[in-house]
Design a protein around this motif. Structure first.
Motif, PDB file in Angstrom:
ATOM      1  N   ARG A 142       4.525   3.686   5.608  1.00 50.31           N
ATOM      2  CA  ARG A 142       3.131   2.945   5.051  1.00 50.31           C
ATOM      3  C   ARG A 142       2.806   2.284   3.941  1.00 50.31           C
ATOM      4  O   ARG A 142       1.527   1.880   3.435  1.00 50.31           O
ATOM      5  CB  ARG A 142       2.632   4.675   3.921  1.00 50.31           C
ATOM      6  CG  ARG A 142       2.562   5.858   4.491  1.00 50.31           C
ATOM      7  CD  ARG A 142       2.582   7.326   3.496  1.00 50.31           C
ATOM      8  NE  ARG A 142       2.247   7.005   1.951  1.00 50.31           N
ATOM      9  CZ  ARG A 142       2.991   7.125   1.110  1.00 50.31           C
ATOM     10  NH1 ARG A 142       3.498   8.223   1.501  1.00 50.31           N
ATOM     11  NH2 ARG A 142       2.896   6.701  -0.064  1.00 50.31           N
ATOM     12  N   THR A 153       0.799  -1.378   0.019  1.00 51.29           N
ATOM     13  CA  THR A 153       0.230  -0.077   0.163  1.00 51.29           C
ATOM     14  C   THR A 153       0.937   1.612   0.178  1.00 51.29           C
ATOM     15  O   THR A 153       1.990   1.338   0.602  1.00 51.29           O
ATOM     16  CB  THR A 153      -0.902   0.538   0.907  1.00 51.29           C
ATOM     17  OG1 THR A 153      -0.023  -0.046   2.339  1.00 51.29           O
ATOM     18  CG2 THR A 153      -1.871  -1.379   1.496  1.00 51.29           C
ATOM     19  N   GLY A 204      -8.358   3.081  -1.069  1.00 53.56           N
ATOM     20  CA  GLY A 204      -8.165   3.903  -0.691  1.00 53.56           C
ATOM     21  C   GLY A 204      -7.956   2.585   1.356  1.00 53.56           C
ATOM     22  O   GLY A 204      -9.500   2.252   1.871  1.00 53.56           O
ATOM     23  N   VAL A 205      -6.879   2.589   1.878  1.00 49.04           N
ATOM     24  CA  VAL A 205      -6.785   2.228   3.026  1.00 49.04           C
ATOM     25  C   VAL A 205      -7.947   2.622   4.293  1.00 49.04           C
ATOM     26  O   VAL A 205      -7.851   1.966   5.057  1.00 49.04           O
ATOM     27  CB  VAL A 205      -5.571   1.992   3.172  1.00 49.04           C
ATOM     28  CG1 VAL A 205      -4.250   1.074   2.307  1.00 49.04           C
ATOM     29  CG2 VAL A 205      -4.963   3.283   3.929  1.00 49.04           C
ATOM     30  N   ALA A 206      -8.453   3.905   4.622  1.00 50.10           N
ATOM     31  CA  ALA A 206      -9.236   4.195   5.159  1.00 50.10           C
ATOM     32  C   ALA A 206     -10.573   3.682   4.887  1.00 50.10           C
ATOM     33  O   ALA A 206     -11.221   4.072   6.095  1.00 50.10           O
ATOM     34  CB  ALA A 206      -9.756   6.039   5.120  1.00 50.10           C
ATOM     35  N   ASP A 207     -11.420   2.748   3.972  1.00 48.75           N
ATOM     36  CA  ASP A 207     -12.151   2.433   3.762  1.00 48.75           C
ATOM     37  C   ASP A 207     -12.468   0.824   3.319  1.00 48.75           C
ATOM     38  O   ASP A 207     -11.386   0.387   2.788  1.00 48.75           O
ATOM     39  CB  ASP A 207     -12.639   2.994   1.817  1.00 48.75           C
ATOM     40  CG  ASP A 207     -14.112   2.409   1.386  1.00 48.75           C
ATOM     41  OD1 ASP A 207     -14.893   1.581   2.039  1.00 48.75           O
ATOM     42  OD2 ASP A 207     -14.201   2.395   0.079  1.00 48.75           O
ATOM     43  N   PRO A 208     -12.870   0.769   4.235  1.00 48.93           N
ATOM     44  CA  PRO A 208     -12.915  -1.226   4.830  1.00 48.93           C
ATOM     45  C   PRO A 208     -13.344  -2.248   2.905  1.00 48.93           C
ATOM     46  O   PRO A 208     -12.509  -2.918   2.718  1.00 48.93           O
ATOM     47  CB  PRO A 208     -13.771  -1.169   5.721  1.00 48.93           C
ATOM     48  CG  PRO A 208     -13.987  -0.186   6.129  1.00 48.93           C
ATOM     49  CD  PRO A 208     -13.773   0.924   4.844  1.00 48.93           C
TER      50      PRO A 208
END
Length: 94
Positions: free
Chosen positions: A90, A10, A61-65
């Motif tokens: 990161r 990522t 987007g790693v904030a979006d499961p």
């Protein structure tokens, strides 16, 4: 030794993630590259593919499961499934 392994990275299109991707490609690993910056990710994936690396790029987007789930689904559908995990800054490879 690493030629049969897959790295899922990522933040792959710049900085530490890009460095890890280049190093992993140099080891012969198959790459699943993830980043939220779609254009930059596509350009970087093309750059690595041009060197002979096996690359799959997934806008993530790693904030979006749901986005992370899609990344995992992509990684696990490849002929060589991810193995091991090496988190750093990161970027993460499984």
């Amino acid at each position: 030794m690493f030629g049969r392994r897959t790295a899922v990275i990522t933040g792959a299109s710049s900085g530490i993630g890009a460095g890890l991707a280049r190093h992993s490609a140099g080891l012969g690993m198959k790459l699943v590259l993830a980043d939220i910056a779609a254009e930059r990710l596509a350009e970087f994936a093309g750059e690595l593919s041009a060197t002979g690396a096996e690359v799959t790029a997934v806008v993530t987007g790693v904030a979006d499961p749901a986005s992370v789930e899609a990344l995992a689904d992509t990684a696990y559908t490849l002929p060589r499934t991810p193995s091991g995990r090496c988190p750093q800054a990161r970027s993460t490879c499984w």
